[in-house]
Design a protein around this motif. Structure first.
Motif: not given
Length: 425
Positions: A212-218, A185-189, A97-100, A220-226
């Motif tokens: 829209x691609x970076x928000x696909x929960x299937x 981005x689109x090719x790798x998505x 998958x992806x890691x953001x 992309x794993x989104x990690x926010x560092x506070x």
């Protein structure tokens, strides 16, 4: 380059011609012998390593990443760092998958991204690590007659087994740059190729197709560092223009009057001393919330500023702002000339290490203002981020959603200052 002199296939030449029909497009072409496979692979990895500029980042490893950050971080901030470390390490091990990784400058995003790159390269995985501006420069360079054509370089980036894009969103937003980034981005998505992206820009500020691609929960794993900037934690917000602490530089604990010489009831003097002690204790150990309430002029703002000046003195200046000014800062983002979006400005305020909100209740009570304040309070309440609030309003005058959070004794200490306005002396 010669091959293995003992190779039974090429006899040490290093190249050979494949046995192909005369009408085959590769007929007559020399190809490397299998005895040079390891050498070719190592040469390709070395080239990718140099292209990725990882020489300067080779010391950034999982082993030297401080998972809990600086001593004194709020629990939610430290937890976010540890979660980011765990997610990055898991990705490096499995590359699925992806890691953001999202967070402000200096919070640890690049360290974790470089740690992933160094880890996977050591495992023999072809990896490209580039800041997005460098990636675009690398593509543009192909037009100058480099030893690779533009098409070859572009295809290599799109197809690399692991692509790590650092500082996404900082690139020059020309139409050409936006289109090239989107195509990558689109090719790798579409092909679900392992990808890591780091950014200090909010997802909502990305170009729509990329967002829209970076928000696909299937995928992309989104990690926010506070956490704040590790290298300079004092520069917590990065936007001192929002803070009015400098206007209160003389309001310290040393200049605060306990009004012992005034003819005030003993209980009032006792309550004032208790408020002073509570504020000083919070300044030394800023945890949870502190609500200072009382009539105008009783000393609430002085004590709140004293907390801020104490923290600034030990290298951690907070964001101190009156609630009406805070809302003005947010409204200013609607201007076409604003350098930041509303989402980004709001995120800077709500995630700041220590927030001092002065004069709650004096703001315009529009539905928009009430909603933004609720969102701010709710975020800091859920994250348990240190917050100081002053208000002259009574329970009935405050938004019940805000008041309910300020009444949580587990998180918030309420200090009532019942003395009349201070008149000097």
């Amino acid at each position: 380059m010669p091959g293995d002199p003992n190779c039974p296939i090429c006899g040490g030449i290093g190249y050979l011609r494949r046995d192909l029909p005369i009408d085959h497009p590769d007929f007559g072409k020399m190809v490397p012998c299998t005895c040079r496979a390891d050498e070719i692979t190592q040469t390709a990895k070395s080239r990718l390593f140099r292209m990725s500029s990882l020489d300067a980042l080779k010391e950034l490893r999982f082993s030297n990443f401080e998972k809990r950050g600086h001593i004194g971080l709020a629990a939610r901030q430290a937890d976010s760092l540890e979660n980011a470390y765990n997610q990055a390490y898991h990705f490096a091990e499995h590359r699925q998958g992806w890691l953001l990784l999202l967070g402000r400058y200096g919070c640890g995003k690049t360290h974790l991204a470089a740690a992933i790159a160094n880890h996977t390269i050591e495992q023999g995985v072809s990896t490209i690590f580039l800041t997005v501006p460098d990636l675009l420069d690398w593509l543009r360079y192909a037009y100058t007659g480099a030893n690779q054509s533009f098409e070859e370089r572009f295809e290599e980036i799109r197809e690399i087994p692991l692509l790590i894009l650092d500082d996404f969103g900082t690139q020059n937003a020309t139409a050409w740059a936006q289109e090239k980034i989107y195509q990558i981005i689109n090719h790798r998505y579409v092909n679900q190729l392992p990808t890591v992206v780091t950014s200090n820009v909010l997802v909502n500020d990305f170009e729509g197709r990329i967002r829209s691609r970076l928000q696909d929960p299937n995928l992309v794993t989104v990690v926010k560092i506070l956490a704040p900037d590790y290298r300079n934690p004092a520069d917590d917000t990065g936007h001192p223009e929002l803070s009015t602490l400098g206007l209160h530089s003389r309001q310290t604990f040393g200049s605060f009057s306990l009004r012992q010489h005034e003819k005030l009831p003993k209980q009032d003097l006792k309550d004032l001393k208790a408020a002073f002690d509570a504020a000083r204790e919070f300044a030394e150990h800023p945890r949870g919330w502190l609500l200072l309430t009382g009539p105008f002029g009783c000393g609430k703002t002085h004590l709140a500023a004293a907390i801020g000046n104490y923290q600034a003195g030990v290298g951690f200046p907070p964001l101190m702002v009156s609630v009406p000014d805070l809302l003005d800062h947010l409204r200013a983002t609607f201007s076409p000339t604003s350098p930041v979006s509303l989402d980004r400005r709001f995120d800077e305020i709500r995630t700041t290490r220590l927030l001092i909100l002065d004069d709650l209740g004096t703001q315009s009570a529009t539905p928009w203002a009430r909603e933004k304040l609720y969102q701010l309070f709710n975020y800091r309440y859920s994250a348990e981020l240190p917050t100081v609030i002053t208000t002259a309003n009574t329970e009935e005058q405050l938004d019940p959603r805000l008041y309910s959070r300020m009444q949580d004794e587990r998180l918030c200490k309420v200090v009532v200052i019942p003395v009349p306005a201070y008149r000097g002396g």
